[in-house]
Design a protein around this motif. Structure first.
Motif, short mmCIF file in Angstrom:
data_model
loop_
_atom_site.label_atom_id
_atom_site.label_comp_id
_atom_site.label_asym_id
_atom_site.label_seq_id
_atom_site.Cartn_x
_atom_site.Cartn_y
_atom_site.Cartn_z
N ARG A 95 0.81 -1.22 0.00
CA ARG A 95 0.00 0.00 0.00
C ARG A 95 0.84 1.27 0.00
O ARG A 95 0.58 2.23 0.73
CB ARG A 95 -0.98 -0.01 1.19
N ASN A 96 1.87 1.24 -0.83
CA ASN A 96 2.69 2.43 -1.07
C ASN A 96 2.64 2.75 -2.56
O ASN A 96 3.63 2.59 -3.27
CB ASN A 96 4.13 2.19 -0.62
N PRO A 97 1.47 3.17 -3.06
CA PRO A 97 1.29 3.32 -4.51
C PRO A 97 2.21 4.35 -5.16
O PRO A 97 2.64 4.15 -6.30
CB PRO A 97 -0.18 3.74 -4.64
N GLU A 98 2.52 5.44 -4.45
CA GLU A 98 3.40 6.45 -5.05
C GLU A 98 4.80 5.89 -5.31
O GLU A 98 5.39 6.13 -6.37
CB GLU A 98 3.50 7.69 -4.14
N ARG A 99 5.30 5.11 -4.35
CA ARG A 99 6.61 4.50 -4.53
C ARG A 99 6.55 3.44 -5.63
O ARG A 99 7.51 3.29 -6.41
CB ARG A 99 7.09 3.86 -3.21
N ALA A 100 5.45 2.72 -5.71
CA ALA A 100 5.29 1.71 -6.76
C ALA A 100 5.36 2.35 -8.14
O ALA A 100 6.05 1.85 -9.04
CB ALA A 100 3.96 0.98 -6.58
N VAL A 101 4.65 3.46 -8.31
CA VAL A 101 4.63 4.15 -9.61
C VAL A 101 6.04 4.65 -9.97
O VAL A 101 6.47 4.56 -11.12
CB VAL A 101 3.64 5.33 -9.59
N LYS A 102 6.80 5.14 -8.99
CA LYS A 102 8.17 5.58 -9.25
C LYS A 102 9.02 4.43 -9.79
O LYS A 102 9.77 4.59 -10.75
CB LYS A 102 8.81 6.14 -7.97
N HIS A 103 8.90 3.28 -9.13
CA HIS A 103 9.67 2.11 -9.58
C HIS A 103 9.26 1.69 -10.99
O HIS A 103 10.11 1.42 -11.85
CB HIS A 103 9.47 0.94 -8.62
N TRP A 104 7.96 1.63 -11.23
CA TRP A 104 7.49 1.19 -12.55
C TRP A 104 7.86 2.18 -13.64
O TRP A 104 8.13 1.77 -14.78
CB TRP A 104 5.97 0.98 -12.50
N PHE A 105 7.88 3.45 -13.31
CA PHE A 105 8.29 4.46 -14.30
C PHE A 105 9.75 4.23 -14.70
O PHE A 105 10.09 4.25 -15.89
CB PHE A 105 8.11 5.86 -13.74
N ILE A 106 10.62 4.01 -13.72
CA ILE A 106 12.04 3.79 -14.02
C ILE A 106 12.22 2.51 -14.82
O ILE A 106 12.99 2.47 -15.78
CB ILE A 106 12.88 3.75 -12.72
N ALA A 107 11.50 1.45 -14.42
CA ALA A 107 11.60 0.19 -15.16
C ALA A 107 11.13 0.36 -16.60
O ALA A 107 11.72 -0.20 -17.53
CB ALA A 107 10.79 -0.90 -14.46
N ALA A 108 10.06 1.13 -16.79
CA ALA A 108 9.55 1.40 -18.14
C ALA A 108 10.60 2.16 -18.95
O ALA A 108 10.82 1.88 -20.13
CB ALA A 108 8.26 2.20 -18.07
N ALA A 109 11.26 3.12 -18.31
CA ALA A 109 12.28 3.91 -19.00
C ALA A 109 13.49 3.07 -19.38
O ALA A 109 14.28 3.47 -20.24
CB ALA A 109 12.72 5.07 -18.10
#
Length: 298
Positions: free
Chosen positions: A230-244
């Motif tokens: 339940r840390n969605p903001e941190r999850a999105v940060k990780h997924w953004f970097i992985a996508a990049a």
């Protein structure tokens, strides 16, 4: 910098002695907030500094964790110097020199040899293709020379054989020598309890080190872990970097979140799509495309 911070930057935080020629101050080993003139002063000040230290150490860890890596953990092909594709089926490891090269360069070498009717040799070191016995000797030599990738590969071999204890030893040594993939494998071993006792703390520790080192799958998995906790903001940060870094699953998740109206706004998704496409395009070349269509290494 505040007045207090300025004071602690040139004086021992415990006894207050200033840094002069004969007195050298050392930063706290966990944060950058204070300095000490001795281990004794560090110990005496521990109770006063502990809370601020833990907070700052966590901030520093996050700064490092969410920094964009310069490249993936695979790096560039040592011949064409283009980023290696994330799909390891599009690269090959040379048994003679333990170099990971892309199929495009291996394919180009095959064409050169066929046209010149030349003996088949390594595309990188130009050594003849070794026999199985010779390849084992080369690998042993690279391991004795502390080649991190050779040690990592030996660990992978032992893992496939079911020798988890042996794999753990090789992965641990490779990780200590800086191999990022070894950290990723250790995270799985601690998570699954393969050859070691399950330890979530060590699992996350090695996964974070792998992500910091540019491992897109480790980064993606960290995002899943944060989402589950339940840390969605941190999850999105990780997924953004992985996508990049070119990780397709991360883009798919960000797209789904955008469609559902969850956290991901249009600008974030657009940036992620641009970065992802740029990462994918960077791994492409005419030779690699030709190899994918026409080439299957022996």
């Amino acid at each position: 910098m505040s007045e207090d911070e300025a004071d602690t930057s040139c004086c021992c935080a415990s006894c207050g002695i200033a840094e002069v020629d004969e007195v050298k101050l050392k930063e706290c080993s966990d944060c950058d907030l204070v300095k000490y003139c001795s281990d004794e002063c560090m110990q005496d000040h521990k109770s006063q500094h502990e809370e601020a230290c833990k907070k700052r150490a966590a901030e520093l860890r996050d700064e490092l964790l969410f920094m964009f890596p310069e490249s993936t953990h695979l790096g560039d092909c040592p011949i064409c110097m283009l980023p290696l594709p994330l799909d390891l089926k599009k690269s090959t490891t040379m048994a003679c020199c333990s170099k990971l090269i892309c199929y495009g360069c291996d394919y180009a070498n095959e064409i050169r040899e066929a046209e010149g009717k030349l003996q088949h040799k390594c595309a990188f070191c130009r050594e003849p293709t070794p026999t199985k016995e010779e390849a084992d000797k080369y690998q042993k030599k690279r391991i004795e020379a502390n080649d991190p990738y050779a040690i990592y590969r030996k660990g992978a071999e032992q893992y496939k054989k079911g020798d988890y204890y042996g794999a753990f030893e090789y992965y641990t040594k490779a990780a200590e020598l800086g191999d990022i993939a070894a950290h990723f494998e250790l995270s799985h071993m601690y998570g699954d309890g393969d050859g070691v006792e399950k330890d979530m703390g060590k699992e996350i520790y090695h996964r974070e080190l792998a992500a910091i080192g540019g491992h897109p799958t480790a980064r993606y998995n960290l995002g899943c872990h944060e989402w589950k906790n339940r840390n969605p903001e941190r999850a999105v940060k990780h997924w953004f970097i992985a996508a990049a870094q070119g990780r397709d699953e991360s883009i798919e998740l960000l797209l789904a979140m955008y469609k559902d109206g969850v956290l991901v706004i249009k600008d974030i998704l657009a940036a992620a799509l641009r970065e992802h496409q740029a990462a994918v395009d960077a791994t492409k070349s005419p030779l690699r495309d030709a190899a994918e269509q026409n080439y299957r290494p022996a």
